[in-house]
Design a protein around this motif. Structure first.
Motif, PDB file in Angstrom:
ATOM      1  N   GLN A 105       0.834  -1.201   0.000  1.00  0.00           N
ATOM      2  CA  GLN A 105       0.000   0.000   0.000  1.00  0.00           C
ATOM      3  C   GLN A 105       0.868   1.251   0.000  1.00  0.00           C
ATOM      4  O   GLN A 105       1.653   1.450   0.925  1.00  0.00           O
ATOM      5  N   PRO A 106       0.739   2.128  -1.005  1.00  0.00           N
ATOM      6  CA  PRO A 106       1.465   3.399  -0.956  1.00  0.00           C
ATOM      7  C   PRO A 106       0.760   4.383  -0.017  1.00  0.00           C
ATOM      8  O   PRO A 106      -0.463   4.550  -0.081  1.00  0.00           O
ATOM      9  N   LEU A 107       1.534   5.013   0.836  1.00  0.00           N
ATOM     10  CA  LEU A 107       1.061   6.118   1.666  1.00  0.00           C
ATOM     11  C   LEU A 107       1.864   7.347   1.264  1.00  0.00           C
ATOM     12  O   LEU A 107       3.091   7.262   1.100  1.00  0.00           O
ATOM     13  N   LEU A 108       1.200   8.482   1.097  1.00  0.00           N
ATOM     14  CA  LEU A 108       1.875   9.678   0.621  1.00  0.00           C
ATOM     15  C   LEU A 108       2.027  10.702   1.735  1.00  0.00           C
ATOM     16  O   LEU A 108       1.189  10.800   2.635  1.00  0.00           O
ATOM     17  N   ALA A 109       3.122  11.457   1.659  1.00  0.00           N
ATOM     18  CA  ALA A 109       3.390  12.554   2.592  1.00  0.00           C
ATOM     19  C   ALA A 109       3.894  13.731   1.784  1.00  0.00           C
ATOM     20  O   ALA A 109       4.528  13.556   0.732  1.00  0.00           O
ATOM     21  N   ASP A 110       3.651  14.936   2.261  1.00  0.00           N
ATOM     22  CA  ASP A 110       3.959  16.136   1.485  1.00  0.00           C
ATOM     23  C   ASP A 110       5.462  16.409   1.453  1.00  0.00           C
ATOM     24  O   ASP A 110       6.256  15.742   2.130  1.00  0.00           O
ATOM     25  N   ILE A 111       5.840  17.413   0.676  1.00  0.00           N
ATOM     26  CA  ILE A 111       7.246  17.708   0.408  1.00  0.00           C
ATOM     27  C   ILE A 111       7.710  18.948   1.164  1.00  0.00           C
ATOM     28  O   ILE A 111       6.917  19.746   1.651  1.00  0.00           O
ATOM     29  N   ASP A 112       9.032  19.090   1.225  1.00  0.00           N
ATOM     30  CA  ASP A 112       9.653  20.299   1.760  1.00  0.00           C
ATOM     31  C   ASP A 112       9.566  21.398   0.700  1.00  0.00           C
ATOM     32  O   ASP A 112       9.895  21.162  -0.468  1.00  0.00           O
ATOM     33  N   PRO A 113       9.139  22.608   1.054  1.00  0.00           N
ATOM     34  CA  PRO A 113       8.939  23.649   0.033  1.00  0.00           C
ATOM     35  C   PRO A 113      10.236  24.173  -0.564  1.00  0.00           C
ATOM     36  O   PRO A 113      10.210  24.774  -1.644  1.00  0.00           O
ATOM     37  N   TYR A 329       6.776  18.252 -11.896  1.00  0.00           N
ATOM     38  CA  TYR A 329       5.747  17.496 -12.579  1.00  0.00           C
ATOM     39  C   TYR A 329       4.460  18.307 -12.527  1.00  0.00           C
ATOM     40  O   TYR A 329       4.185  18.950 -11.516  1.00  0.00           O
ATOM     41  N   PRO A 330       3.657  18.287 -13.633  1.00  0.00           N
ATOM     42  CA  PRO A 330       2.505  19.181 -13.693  1.00  0.00           C
ATOM     43  C   PRO A 330       1.303  18.727 -12.873  1.00  0.00           C
ATOM     44  O   PRO A 330       0.436  19.538 -12.569  1.00  0.00           O
ATOM     45  N   LEU A 331       1.232  17.438 -12.531  1.00  0.00           N
ATOM     46  CA  LEU A 331       0.107  16.911 -11.755  1.00  0.00           C
ATOM     47  C   LEU A 331       0.647  15.949 -10.705  1.00  0.00           C
ATOM     48  O   LEU A 331       1.195  14.902 -11.053  1.00  0.00           O
ATOM     49  N   PRO A 332       0.498  16.289  -9.418  1.00  0.00           N
ATOM     50  CA  PRO A 332       1.007  15.392  -8.374  1.00  0.00           C
ATOM     51  C   PRO A 332       0.355  14.014  -8.464  1.00  0.00           C
ATOM     52  O   PRO A 332      -0.758  13.862  -8.993  1.00  0.00           O
ATOM     53  N   LEU A 333       1.036  13.020  -7.932  1.00  0.00           N
ATOM     54  CA  LEU A 333       0.582  11.647  -8.090  1.00  0.00           C
ATOM     55  C   LEU A 333      -0.770  11.393  -7.440  1.00  0.00           C
ATOM     56  O   LEU A 333      -1.558  10.584  -7.942  1.00  0.00           O
ATOM     57  N   HIS A 334      -1.066  12.083  -6.340  1.00  0.00           N
ATOM     58  CA  HIS A 334      -2.345  11.812  -5.662  1.00  0.00           C
ATOM     59  C   HIS A 334      -3.543  12.287  -6.472  1.00  0.00           C
ATOM     60  O   HIS A 334      -4.674  11.913  -6.159  1.00  0.00           O
ATOM     61  N   LEU A 335      -3.299  13.082  -7.523  1.00  0.00           N
ATOM     62  CA  LEU A 335      -4.385  13.566  -8.373  1.00  0.00           C
ATOM     63  C   LEU A 335      -4.423  12.860  -9.732  1.00  0.00           C
ATOM     64  O   LEU A 335      -5.241  13.216 -10.583  1.00  0.00           O
ATOM     65  N   GLN A 336      -3.565  11.878  -9.931  1.00  0.00           N
ATOM     66  CA  GLN A 336      -3.575  11.122 -11.177  1.00  0.00           C
ATOM     67  C   GLN A 336      -4.807  10.216 -11.239  1.00  0.00           C
ATOM     68  O   GLN A 336      -5.138   9.537 -10.256  1.00  0.00           O
ATOM     69  N   THR A 337      -5.452  10.171 -12.370  1.00  0.00           N
ATOM     70  CA  THR A 337      -6.668   9.374 -12.532  1.00  0.00           C
ATOM     71  C   THR A 337      -6.451   7.908 -12.154  1.00  0.00           C
ATOM     72  O   THR A 337      -7.285   7.295 -11.473  1.00  0.00           O
ATOM     73  N   SER A 338      -5.330   7.359 -12.566  1.00  0.00           N
ATOM     74  CA  SER A 338      -5.077   5.938 -12.327  1.00  0.00           C
ATOM     75  C   SER A 338      -4.813   5.612 -10.869  1.00  0.00           C
ATOM     76  O   SER A 338      -4.812   4.431 -10.490  1.00  0.00           O
ATOM     77  N   ALA A 340      -6.600   7.106  -8.326  1.00  0.00           N
ATOM     78  CA  ALA A 340      -7.748   7.584  -7.548  1.00  0.00           C
ATOM     79  C   ALA A 340      -8.107   6.613  -6.425  1.00  0.00           C
ATOM     80  O   ALA A 340      -8.629   7.021  -5.379  1.00  0.00           O
ATOM     81  N   SER A 341      -7.839   5.327  -6.633  1.00  0.00           N
ATOM     82  CA  SER A 341      -8.181   4.326  -5.615  1.00  0.00           C
ATOM     83  C   SER A 341      -7.388   4.497  -4.317  1.00  0.00           C
ATOM     84  O   SER A 341      -7.761   3.932  -3.292  1.00  0.00           O
ATOM     85  N   LEU A 342      -6.316   5.299  -4.353  1.00  0.00           N
ATOM     86  CA  LEU A 342      -5.566   5.552  -3.113  1.00  0.00           C
ATOM     87  C   LEU A 342      -6.375   6.411  -2.140  1.00  0.00           C
ATOM     88  O   LEU A 342      -6.061   6.451  -0.947  1.00  0.00           O
ATOM     89  N   GLY A 343      -7.381   7.127  -2.655  1.00  0.00           N
ATOM     90  CA  GLY A 343      -8.302   7.842  -1.780  1.00  0.00           C
ATOM     91  C   GLY A 343      -7.917   9.262  -1.430  1.00  0.00           C
ATOM     92  O   GLY A 343      -8.531   9.871  -0.549  1.00  0.00           O
ATOM     93  N   TYR A 344      -6.918   9.828  -2.129  1.00  0.00           N
ATOM     94  CA  TYR A 344      -6.513  11.197  -1.830  1.00  0.00           C
ATOM     95  C   TYR A 344      -7.313  12.187  -2.681  1.00  0.00           C
ATOM     96  O   TYR A 344      -7.851  11.834  -3.729  1.00  0.00           O
ATOM     97  N   ARG A 345      -7.345  13.451  -2.234  1.00  0.00           N
ATOM     98  CA  ARG A 345      -8.115  14.483  -2.921  1.00  0.00           C
ATOM     99  C   ARG A 345      -7.293  15.760  -3.076  1.00  0.00           C
ATOM    100  O   ARG A 345      -6.265  15.937  -2.416  1.00  0.00           O
ATOM    101  N   PHE A 349      -2.255  17.586  -0.208  1.00  0.00           N
ATOM    102  CA  PHE A 349      -0.814  17.859  -0.165  1.00  0.00           C
ATOM    103  C   PHE A 349      -0.562  19.232  -0.785  1.00  0.00           C
ATOM    104  O   PHE A 349      -0.105  19.349  -1.929  1.00  0.00           O
ATOM    105  N   PRO A 350      -0.834  20.289  -0.044  1.00  0.00           N
ATOM    106  CA  PRO A 350      -0.804  21.640  -0.620  1.00  0.00           C
ATOM    107  C   PRO A 350       0.568  22.089  -1.097  1.00  0.00           C
ATOM    108  O   PRO A 350       0.660  22.848  -2.074  1.00  0.00           O
ATOM    109  N   VAL A 351       1.623  21.651  -0.443  1.00  0.00           N
ATOM    110  CA  VAL A 351       2.962  22.072  -0.881  1.00  0.00           C
ATOM    111  C   VAL A 351       3.278  21.453  -2.236  1.00  0.00           C
ATOM    112  O   VAL A 351       3.808  22.120  -3.140  1.00  0.00           O
TER     113      VAL A 351
END
Length: 385
Positions: A105-113, A329-338, A340-345, A349-351
């Motif tokens: 299971q991938p879990l995502l965390a935001d980045i350093d600005p 990258y122009p679209l962060p991974l949590h917003l990629q269509t493929s 979506a099942s990870l459940g992020y919106r 991840f505002p940064v």
């Protein structure tokens, strides 16, 4: 005022590097052709040894691509169904798809600005909030050629007991406190896609491993799970490194320290030119934000990435003048269509989301000329003026 834009500047020009090493490369290829050993074999073993030495790593295993290197690193560590791996949403797709490929299971965390790398503070928050699959590893990406904050990740590892796997796809030759990428974590993955600092003439990859167990497991998995020919102990994959690619890579590896130093010099010159032009600022409300280099890191500037106000309009302006740029990258991974099942919106991840709307990579490769850099900066200044 900027001078009139009079020349085109490609984002990358492969022909310049090839011209400088053509005879070395052709001799290495001819040697492989004469040997008739095209898959694994002596050329791959030789490159693996040279790469391990360059990374100060005990073991190096060549494979078919950087994506496969990520999967092999995770799979060699025994990561699979029932496990979780934390990584960044601001990276190439393979950073997450390799985790899914293992069944974890991938879990995502935001980045350093500042660095755009995975934030240790955000990782710690995810760990504290997470319940479910057992956390097996954290996968920081050394984005754009700068190592993630390894001091902080080592502290988190000591506290929580997970593996550290480096996504070093963009960072061959980079270092953290003089320790090379590839020997910081328990395992690491490199890509030799043709645009990388150390690049093949096609797809190729490599992983490094800290233990003989990981090394042996990865070598078995890259060859359909075979320890003995036609006896398959696990379901692996066909991810063997071609001898021709290994021969090319070993030639280029000898030049890489010089090429990486030239990239650092070019980055420094961009800093100077953009600052002297009055374009550099603390935030995009005031101007262009220049890349930040952590003083503990040895940056190899796989990309020179600015934050730019009105980024898309600037990019189009430069493209109209045949000046190459790219958005990583122009679209962060949590917003990629493929994914979506990870459940992020949107907003999770505002940064990362802000970075995706502002980052712009300018041309940078060892053979880039001073006058071409000046042309790039003049064009940027012309756009904002």
């Amino acid at each position: 005022m900027p001078s009139e834009i009079t020349q085109t500047v490609p984002m990358l020009d492969f022909s310049r590097q090839y011209a400088s090493i053509r005879e070395e490369v052709l001799a290495a290829i001819e040697q492989v052709c004469d040997s008739q050993r095209f898959i694994l074999g002596p050329a791959v073993e030789s490159f693996e040894q040279a790469a391990a030495l360059a990374c100060n790593a005990p073991h190096a295993i060549g494979c078919a691509s950087g994506t496969d290197a990520l999967w092999l690193a995770l799979a060699a560590a025994g990561i699979g169904p029932g496990h979780a791996v934390i990584t960044t949403p601001f990276s190439f797709f393979a950073s997450v798809s390799s985790i899914l490929r293992t069944g974890a299971q991938p879990l995502l965390a935001d980045i350093d600005p500042l660095t755009f790398n995975l934030s240790p503070q955000s990782v710690n928050e995810v760990i504290l909030q997470h319940s479910g699959s057992a956390l097996k590893a954290v996968l920081p990406v050394h984005l754009y050629g700068q190592c993630a904050d390894w001091d902080a990740f080592q502290e988190l590892k000591h506290r929580h007991g997970f593996l550290l796997v480096e996504d070093a796809a963009q960072a061959f030759g980079a270092a953290w406190r003089d320790t090379p990428a590839g020997s910081l974590g328990d395992l690491a993955a490199f890509s030799f896609y043709p645009t990388k600092n150390l690049s093949a003439f096609g797809d190729a990859g490599l992983l490094t491993a800290s233990s003989p167990e990981f090394d042996e497991h990865a070598r078995m998995l890259r060859a359909h799970g075979m320890r003995r020919r036609y006896f398959h102990d696990e379901i692996g994959w066909n991810s063997r490194l071609d001898s021709l690619q290994a021969a090319v890579l070993e030639v280029k590896l000898r030049h890489l320290p010089r090429w990486n130093q030239q990239r650092r010099e070019l980055a420094h010159r961009y800093d100077q030119l953009l600052t002297e032009a009055g374009l550099a600022a603390r935030n995009t409300a005031e101007g262009i934000v220049l890349p930040f280099t952590d003083p503990r890191a040895t940056h190899v500037f796989h990309q020179y990435v600015i934050r730019a106000p009105r980024r898309d309009a600037l990019r189009q302006y430069l493209a109209d003048r045949q000046i190459g740029t790219e958005v990583y990258y122009p679209l962060p991974l949590h917003l990629q269509t493929s994914l979506a099942s990870l459940g992020y919106r949107q907003g999770d991840f505002p940064v990362s989301e802000q970075a995706a709307s502002e980052v712009l990579a300018l041309p940078i490769y060892p053979e880039l000329r001073d006058d071409e850099q000046q042309t790039v900066v003049d064009a940027i200044l012309s756009f904002y003026k």
